[in-house]
Design a protein around this motif. Structure first.
Motif, PDB file in Angstrom:
ATOM      1  N   PRO A 101     -44.748 -31.145  47.320  1.00 24.52           N
ATOM      2  CA  PRO A 101     -46.060 -32.072  47.478  1.00 24.52           C
ATOM      3  C   PRO A 101     -46.639 -32.265  46.179  1.00 24.52           C
ATOM      4  O   PRO A 101     -46.883 -31.429  45.228  1.00 24.52           O
ATOM      5  CB  PRO A 101     -46.765 -31.157  48.336  1.00 24.52           C
ATOM      6  N   LYS A 117     -42.164 -48.929  53.395  1.00 23.95           N
ATOM      7  CA  LYS A 117     -41.498 -47.619  54.403  1.00 23.95           C
ATOM      8  C   LYS A 117     -41.543 -46.440  53.533  1.00 23.95           C
ATOM      9  O   LYS A 117     -42.087 -45.401  53.907  1.00 23.95           O
ATOM     10  CB  LYS A 117     -40.286 -48.316  54.955  1.00 23.95           C
ATOM     11  N   HIS A 170     -43.191 -45.506  50.971  1.00 22.29           N
ATOM     12  CA  HIS A 170     -44.577 -45.064  50.503  1.00 22.29           C
ATOM     13  C   HIS A 170     -45.181 -44.481  51.893  1.00 22.29           C
ATOM     14  O   HIS A 170     -45.916 -43.620  51.417  1.00 22.29           O
ATOM     15  CB  HIS A 170     -45.183 -46.439  49.993  1.00 22.29           C
ATOM     16  N   GLU A 171     -44.789 -44.987  52.816  1.00 19.05           N
ATOM     17  CA  GLU A 171     -45.923 -44.296  54.156  1.00 19.05           C
ATOM     18  C   GLU A 171     -45.148 -43.134  54.502  1.00 19.05           C
ATOM     19  O   GLU A 171     -45.786 -41.978  54.834  1.00 19.05           O
ATOM     20  CB  GLU A 171     -45.648 -45.423  55.429  1.00 19.05           C
ATOM     21  N   LYS A 172     -43.930 -42.910  54.287  1.00 19.72           N
ATOM     22  CA  LYS A 172     -42.909 -41.616  54.570  1.00 19.72           C
ATOM     23  C   LYS A 172     -43.504 -40.612  53.822  1.00 19.72           C
ATOM     24  O   LYS A 172     -43.439 -39.521  53.990  1.00 19.72           O
ATOM     25  CB  LYS A 172     -41.345 -41.984  54.454  1.00 19.72           C
ATOM     26  N   LYS A 221     -46.305 -40.343  51.862  1.00 14.09           N
ATOM     27  CA  LYS A 221     -47.721 -40.127  52.053  1.00 14.09           C
ATOM     28  C   LYS A 221     -47.787 -39.205  52.887  1.00 14.09           C
ATOM     29  O   LYS A 221     -48.688 -38.291  53.207  1.00 14.09           O
ATOM     30  CB  LYS A 221     -48.271 -41.288  52.478  1.00 14.09           C
ATOM     31  N   GLU A 222     -46.877 -39.275  54.151  1.00 15.25           N
ATOM     32  CA  GLU A 222     -47.075 -38.241  55.327  1.00 15.25           C
ATOM     33  C   GLU A 222     -46.685 -36.700  54.848  1.00 15.25           C
ATOM     34  O   GLU A 222     -47.071 -35.842  55.093  1.00 15.25           O
ATOM     35  CB  GLU A 222     -45.982 -38.604  56.396  1.00 15.25           C
ATOM     36  N   LYS A 223     -46.010 -36.714  53.597  1.00 14.34           N
ATOM     37  CA  LYS A 223     -45.725 -35.407  52.997  1.00 14.34           C
ATOM     38  C   LYS A 223     -46.427 -35.058  51.826  1.00 14.34           C
ATOM     39  O   LYS A 223     -46.099 -34.365  51.043  1.00 14.34           O
ATOM     40  CB  LYS A 223     -44.058 -35.315  53.015  1.00 14.34           C
ATOM     41  N   GLY A 224     -47.301 -35.828  51.636  1.00 18.41           N
ATOM     42  CA  GLY A 224     -48.390 -35.622  50.454  1.00 18.41           C
ATOM     43  C   GLY A 224     -47.523 -35.801  49.058  1.00 18.41           C
ATOM     44  O   GLY A 224     -47.927 -35.444  48.049  1.00 18.41           O
ATOM     45  N   HIS A 276     -46.501 -39.092  46.290  1.00 27.59           N
ATOM     46  CA  HIS A 276     -46.896 -40.231  45.949  1.00 27.59           C
ATOM     47  C   HIS A 276     -45.706 -41.157  45.592  1.00 27.59           C
ATOM     48  O   HIS A 276     -45.007 -40.782  44.497  1.00 27.59           O
ATOM     49  CB  HIS A 276     -47.665 -40.208  44.487  1.00 27.59           C
TER      50      HIS A 276
END
Length: 293
Positions: free
Chosen positions: A92, A109, A111-113, A115-118, A120
């Motif tokens: 993270p 996609k 970036h979003e995945k 972001k869910e795990k903290g 960048h």
């Protein structure tokens, strides 16, 4: 702050461009761990002090920042989204920077995945070929959150001289598509100009002295036309990878209901060359299209 003393950088993809890029990071004083499918390709970097990781998983667990420059969007998807990939195993707070030319939708996609795990995730495709990579003069097109860009810009400056934050995730890839569209038609013009000069009985090297610094000037004319004249078709950038890029750009243009006749023509010509066995030649081998016609 990503200090040299406390930042471990991971690098995946040590091909024509990646090898030089990874070397610059080592020479700048960063700790570097690398992974590539063929360890022999990393031998020179290991001799310079890079540390070998046995897998993408191991590299992700070691690194604070990971650079990737691989072949195709399918490779990017495997490296980032696979069970043993970066997002599943990165720490993270770490930064994942993909410099592969890939699809804008995949960049979003990832970036979003992440972001869910903290984590960048940044898309930062490059232009400049083997010369730009070797001389650390790459153009780097960045799609990311503004804060993430500010954090990694010092690292990007080790690799390039023209670093521009283009906007949100995916914007870097869209910018690279614009870059490849411009190159595609330009390469046709460069080849036609050189072959015209030869057929007119001129010395093409002397012709280049006149036209490369005038209104016709371009990176391809200055850097790739001399290779054409010398019969040097070694890859600074593979035809097979340029075909991949042009197909991505064509798909994106179709989504925007845009006609791209120059791009379409270039793609057809390069696919003809690939069918003739030139897929692993450099893009300057388009010169051979006229020789084979």
């Amino acid at each position: 702050m990503l200090s040299k003393e406390n930042t471990v950088i991971g690098f995946i993809g040590t091909g024509v461009m990646g090898k030089s890029m990874a070397s610059h990071l080592l020479e700048a004083g960063y700790q570097l761990t690398i992974f590539t499918r063929t360890k022999e390709k990393a031998a020179e970097l290991l001799e310079k002090g890079a540390i070998w990781s046995q897998s993408t998983r191991e590299l992700a667990q070691r690194a604070d920042v990971v650079f990737t420059i691989v072949g195709y969007p399918s490779d990017v998807e495997e490296v980032y989204l696979g069970e043993d990939g970066l997002i599943a195993n990165a720490k993270p707070g770490s930064y994942l920077i993909d410099m592969t030319t890939s699809t804008p939708s995949l960049a979003k996609k990832i970036h979003e995945k992440a972001k869910e795990k903290g984590i960048h995730a940044i898309d930062a495709p490059v232009s400049g070929g083997d010369v730009g990579a070797r001389e650390a003069r790459l153009a780097i097109m960045v799609g990311s959150d503004e804060q993430d860009f500010q954090e990694v810009e010092p690292l990007l400056s080790v690799l390039g001289t023209n670093i521009v934050h283009q906007g949100e995730p995916g914007a870097g890839q869209h910018t690279k598509m614009a870059n490849q569209i411009a190159i595609a038609s330009n390469m046709i013009g460069v080849c036609e100009a050189i072959i015209y000069a030869e057929k007119a009985g001129l010395d093409p090297e002397t012709v280049l002295k006149s036209i490369s610094t005038g209104a016709a000037g371009s990176w391809s004319l200055s850097n790739l036309a001399p290779r054409m004249i010398a019969g040097n078709f070694e890859p600074g950038f593979f035809i097979k990878h340029f075909i991949k890029d042009m197909k991505i750009a064509l798909d994106e243009a179709k989504r925007m209901d845009m006609e791209v006749p120059g791009l379409s023509m270039a793609l057809s010509m390069y696919e003809h060359l690939a069918e003739k066995g030139e897929e692993n030649s450099g893009t300057q081998a388009l010169y051979k299209y006229w020789k084979q016609s």
